[in-house]
Design a protein around this motif. Structure first.
Motif, PDB file in Angstrom:
ATOM      1  N   ALA A 146       0.803  -1.078  -0.152  1.00  0.00           N
ATOM      2  CA  ALA A 146       0.025   0.079  -0.143  1.00  0.00           C
ATOM      3  C   ALA A 146       0.891   1.050  -0.033  1.00  0.00           C
ATOM      4  O   ALA A 146       0.616   2.269  -0.770  1.00  0.00           O
ATOM      5  CB  ALA A 146      -0.919   0.000   1.202  1.00  0.00           C
ATOM      6  N   GLY A 147       2.021   1.190   0.803  1.00  0.00           N
ATOM      7  CA  GLY A 147       2.755   2.592   0.931  1.00  0.00           C
ATOM      8  C   GLY A 147       3.447   2.627  -0.289  1.00  0.00           C
ATOM      9  O   GLY A 147       3.742   4.025  -0.929  1.00  0.00           O
ATOM     10  N   GLY A 148       4.142   1.679  -1.218  1.00  0.00           N
ATOM     11  CA  GLY A 148       4.706   1.841  -2.237  1.00  0.00           C
ATOM     12  C   GLY A 148       3.710   2.094  -3.395  1.00  0.00           C
ATOM     13  O   GLY A 148       4.317   3.207  -4.320  1.00  0.00           O
ATOM     14  N   ALA A 149       2.490   1.731  -3.343  1.00  0.00           N
ATOM     15  CA  ALA A 149       1.655   2.131  -4.560  1.00  0.00           C
ATOM     16  C   ALA A 149       1.372   3.544  -4.301  1.00  0.00           C
ATOM     17  O   ALA A 149       1.146   4.422  -5.067  1.00  0.00           O
ATOM     18  CB  ALA A 149       0.316   1.383  -4.337  1.00  0.00           C
ATOM     19  N   ALA A 150       1.073   4.200  -2.903  1.00  0.00           N
ATOM     20  CA  ALA A 150       0.838   5.634  -2.496  1.00  0.00           C
ATOM     21  C   ALA A 150       2.214   6.307  -3.181  1.00  0.00           C
ATOM     22  O   ALA A 150       1.923   7.504  -3.584  1.00  0.00           O
ATOM     23  CB  ALA A 150       0.713   5.534  -1.244  1.00  0.00           C
ATOM     24  N   VAL A 153      -0.362  10.797   0.638  1.00  0.00           N
ATOM     25  CA  VAL A 153       0.414  10.887   2.066  1.00  0.00           C
ATOM     26  C   VAL A 153      -0.109  10.338   3.408  1.00  0.00           C
ATOM     27  O   VAL A 153       0.616   9.936   3.965  1.00  0.00           O
ATOM     28  CB  VAL A 153       0.377  12.690   2.070  1.00  0.00           C
ATOM     29  N   ALA A 154      -1.571  10.267   3.425  1.00  0.00           N
ATOM     30  CA  ALA A 154      -2.193   9.662   4.511  1.00  0.00           C
ATOM     31  C   ALA A 154      -1.754   7.931   4.571  1.00  0.00           C
ATOM     32  O   ALA A 154      -1.116   7.505   5.819  1.00  0.00           O
ATOM     33  CB  ALA A 154      -3.642   9.705   4.578  1.00  0.00           C
ATOM     34  N   VAL A 155      -1.737   7.372   3.369  1.00  0.00           N
ATOM     35  CA  VAL A 155      -1.168   6.015   3.307  1.00  0.00           C
ATOM     36  C   VAL A 155       0.220   5.886   3.682  1.00  0.00           C
ATOM     37  O   VAL A 155       0.594   4.961   4.363  1.00  0.00           O
ATOM     38  CB  VAL A 155      -1.689   5.591   2.158  1.00  0.00           C
ATOM     39  N   ILE A 156       0.810   6.710   3.074  1.00  0.00           N
ATOM     40  CA  ILE A 156       2.613   6.626   3.487  1.00  0.00           C
ATOM     41  C   ILE A 156       2.560   6.826   4.940  1.00  0.00           C
ATOM     42  O   ILE A 156       3.461   6.341   5.644  1.00  0.00           O
ATOM     43  CB  ILE A 156       3.301   7.667   2.636  1.00  0.00           C
ATOM     44  N   ALA A 157       1.883   7.876   5.534  1.00  0.00           N
ATOM     45  CA  ALA A 157       2.014   8.071   6.976  1.00  0.00           C
ATOM     46  C   ALA A 157       1.681   6.958   7.835  1.00  0.00           C
ATOM     47  O   ALA A 157       2.295   6.477   8.894  1.00  0.00           O
ATOM     48  CB  ALA A 157       1.240   9.295   7.485  1.00  0.00           C
ATOM     49  N   ALA A 158       0.499   6.120   7.297  1.00  0.00           N
ATOM     50  CA  ALA A 158       0.125   4.962   7.827  1.00  0.00           C
ATOM     51  C   ALA A 158       1.249   3.750   7.778  1.00  0.00           C
ATOM     52  O   ALA A 158       1.450   3.057   8.764  1.00  0.00           O
ATOM     53  CB  ALA A 158      -1.047   4.338   7.383  1.00  0.00           C
TER      54      ALA A 158
END
Length: 750
Positions: free
Chosen positions: A86-90, A119-124
């Protein structure tokens, strides 16, 4: 004690609940994957790319499926896998996908559209990774020490800085601060992805990655390959063919998306008819296309003849789009065969895996570009020399020479550089020397094929030493514009292409900028990994003292890459960003060999014996965990990066579209002369129609008479004259997208 034991029924219920949750997650993930292709998308940029909703749906499904697959090892690996995908896709979603890519991290970009969600997904992802790190920092630091002292990783740091951001081609106020911000943020995201990946590979029980782990085991503990590993190269080749063919149909719609491809198809149609060129058309200005030239009697492509001659086979069978996908599968088999003979089977399996899953390789396999046949010729040359050395025979070297000679007919600079390098390998550079008769056969095979370029040149320029493409560019721009070398009178067409080549002429600063562009694009496109595609090569460079020095074949790979870099530094253009750093494409075998060596060195570094554990057990555990990380990276490249490239970049890339192709299949346009009105500078809109016109539309062949002829509208007088030259064809008029208010091609004569 018996009364304190928990009931067996409760344990079964918990296990069943876990299985049900995994099944539910898998069902949700699969539903998102099925729904994503149906999501309505809109063009986000006239040069290509669409709005990100479909990609968001697809990437969400992949992340959920990754978490469900990792849940069998425990909750922590499942969380790490979901966060990694998820973070890589974001991070991809936060990347501007066209031309000179960059992270959209400026204030006015962060708050636009989906960027806030990304940005919220990367923060998660950062929160999840921090939770996984809690209480394990010391263990991770101890594991990192296995990689050696930090000073040995200085080359990796330099490589990251050189490839983490595009150097600006213009220098506006505040640019260097923006460039530094890009590098710092890219470094932070790369470190976050690496930490999440390490958490996935090290948390929970040792993963089961049998086939891939077998590729990474040291020679002394690796059993003979079973059926799965023996079948691996053929399965990987089939995967490459199927994936490239799928990409050729969607998003590329089996149409050219780079002007060069149109010229290759034109020339291939001539060869498929048994002709070297076509008769001069009436009013050539109405059929003008880049690299398609015309003289007093002939209509011909100015590009070299090697690739169109191969592409003509596909034209002859009505499926030119299938040629490059088939060559992709052949390239995987040739690479495996060469590396297996020159190194060993484990390295060959790993190199074939890295090739067959490379987004760069797969997208070029879906195109009409020359690079796939160039790669096949190079690998055939390397394999032939290796077979000649092993068999002590001349005939494999002769076949290698023929392949390298054909490479010269496809891309002459590549043929010269790599023909010389393969000849050096036959003479003992990076391998035992082949017999002298094999070296002689190699040179003979090359000289049988390569000199055919001389009469080809003379046919169209009157001078065997002048290539038609150079003569064409001399007339289009100015004399000497396309030659090799340095100076103020080289390259850079007047008042254009400044985005990719800002300075007049060609000098040291142009070499530096071209190298930066290609390094950045290589780091992105080679594997599509969120930690950087050059990470495995960095491990090969930085771990060679900790594990083993470079092998002769690795030193040969470095020499090959260096020679290609030096050769193309003499050319004024970097190749642009179409389908990756394509002028560096034949560095691909070198990159794969060094990457395979880097992954295997990671296993050796992490396999230091531990107290109470045998060397074999320690090595097996390290191989399985590194294999798990590699599988996650490869899966990300194939199932996240490749779809991101398709949806966000290659949909109607550079303005090419299929509206005219759909209209050409309608009975109303059968045999018609179709005038297309476009904006003066809308070359892609015009070329989308131009590619559908046969070079032989003036012939009496009934099949050619049924095909519509698309011509650029040059005004009422010129259109009437062209219509009079083709009186048997009914006239249809279309307005192209560049002038249409609806955004689609419109019929004007109804």
């Amino acid at each position: 004690r018996a009364r304190r034991r928990p009931p067996r029924r409760a344990a079964t219920d918990v296990s069943g609940l876990g299985t049900a949750m995994r099944a539910l997650a898998a069902a949700v993930g699969l539903a998102l994957l099925a729904w994503a292709p149906t999501v309505d998308v809109r063009k986000a940029d006239p040069s290509g790319g669409v709005t990100p909703e479909a990609f968001v749906a697809w990437a969400s499904g992949v992340a959920i499926l990754a978490g469900a697959a990792a849940a069998g090892r425990g909750a922590r690996p499942a969380a790490a896998a979901t966060a990694f995908f998820a973070g890589g896709a974001a991070q991809l979603g936060l990347t501007q996908p066209l031309w000179l890519e960059h992270l959209e991290i400026r204030g006015h970009e962060i708050g636009v559209g989906w960027n806030r969600v990304f940005v919220a997904v990367i923060a998660a992802q950062a929160v999840v990774t921090a939770a996984l790190l809690r209480g394990r920092v010391r263990a991770w630091i101890a594991g990192a020490r296995a990689l050696g002292p930090a000073r040995r990783w200085a080359p990796a740091a330099a490589l990251f800085v050189a490839s983490s951001a595009h150097a600006c081609l213009f220098v506006p106020a505040g640019y260097y601060r923006s460039l530094a911000t890009q590098v710092v943020v890219a470094g932070a995201l790369c470190a976050l992805d690496l930490a999440t990946l390490v958490a996935f590979a090290t948390e929970g029980r040792a993963p089961r990655a049998g086939v891939v782990a077998g590729m990474l085991r040291p020679d002394d503990v690796d059993p003979p390959p079973g059926f799965a590993r023996r079948a691996a190269p053929y399965l990987l080749a089939a995967f490459a063919v199927a994936t490239s063919a799928t990409l050729a149909h969607r998003p590329l719609e089996t149409l050219p998306h780079v002007p060069d491809e149109l010229a290759y198809l034109f020339q291939a149609e001539c060869y498929a008819r048994g002709r070297l060129d076509a008769p001069r058309p009436p009013f050539p200005e109405a059929f003008e296309a880049y690299c398609v030239d015309v003289d007093a009697t002939r209509w011909f492509a100015a590009t070299p003849p090697g690739w169109p001659a191969v592409l003509a086979l596909g034209v002859r069978f009505g499926a030119p789009w299938a040629v490059n996908p088939l060559l992709s599968g052949l390239a995987v088999l040739l690479l495996h065969a060469w590396v297996r003979r020159a190194w060993n089977r484990r390295a060959a399996d790993l190199a074939a895996l890295l090739l067959a899953t490379s987004p760069w390789f797969l997208y070029l396999g879906a195109s009409y570009m020359t690079h796939q046949v160039s790669l096949v010729c190079l690998l055939a040359g390397l394999l032939g020399v290796e077979e000649a050395r092993r068999r002590r025979a001349a005939w494999p070297a002769a076949l290698a020479g023929l392949a390298l000679g054909w490479l010269f007919l496809v891309r002459s600079l590549d043929g010269l550089l790599l023909g010389g390098l393969v000849g050096l390998r036959a003479l003992g550079v990076g391998a035992p020397r082949a017999p002298w008769r094999a070296s002689l056969a190699l040179a003979t095979g090359f000289l049988v094929v390569a000199p055919w370029i001389l009469p080809w040149n003379a046919r169209y320029t009157g001078d065997p030493s002048v290539f038609p493409i150079n003569a064409y560019v001399d007339r289009l721009w100015y004399p000497g514009a396309n030659r090799l070398g340095f100076g103020e009178d080289v390259g850079n067409p007047p008042k254009s292409w400044r985005l990719l080549d800002p300075y007049p002429g060609h000098g040291a600063r142009d070499v530096a900028l071209n190298t930066n562009q290609n390094l950045y694009t290589l780091d992105v496109e080679l594997h599509g990994w969120p930690i950087g595609s050059l990470a495995a090569i960095a491990c090969a460079v930085c771990l060679r003292r900790r594990t083993r020095p470079f092998l002769p074949i690795e030193r040969y790979a470095i020499l090959t890459a260096a020679v290609l870099w030096a050769g193309y530094s003499l050319y004024w253009f970097s190749g642009g960003t179409d389908f990756g750093p394509r002028y560096w494409y034949l560095m691909l075998p070198s990159a794969l060999l060094l990457g395979a060596g880097g992954v295997r060195r990671c296993v050796a570094a992490f396999a230091a014996p531990r107290a109470g554990a045998s060397d074999a057990a320690t090595s097996g555990d390290a191989a399985r965990r590194v294999a798990a990380a590699l599988v996650a990276l490869v899966a990300f490249g194939v199932f996240v990066f490749v779809p991101w490239r398709g949806w966000r970049r290659y949909v109607e890339y550079r303005g090419f579209h299929s509206d005219y192709a759909r209209l050409a299949r309608s009975p109303e346009l059968e045999g018609a002369l179709v005038f297309v009105e476009t904006a003066p500078d809308a070359t892609s809109d015009r070329d989308s129609a131009r590619v559908l016109t046969s070079p032989f539309f003036t012939s009496a062949d009934p099949a050619e008479r049924r095909r519509p002829v698309f011509a650029r509208s040059l005004g009422p007088d010129a259109d009437r004259a062209l219509s009079a030259a083709l009186p048997e064809r009914p006239v249809v008029r279309l307005r192209g997208r560049s002038l249409s208010k609806s955004g689609r091609v419109e019929r004007l004569d109804r």
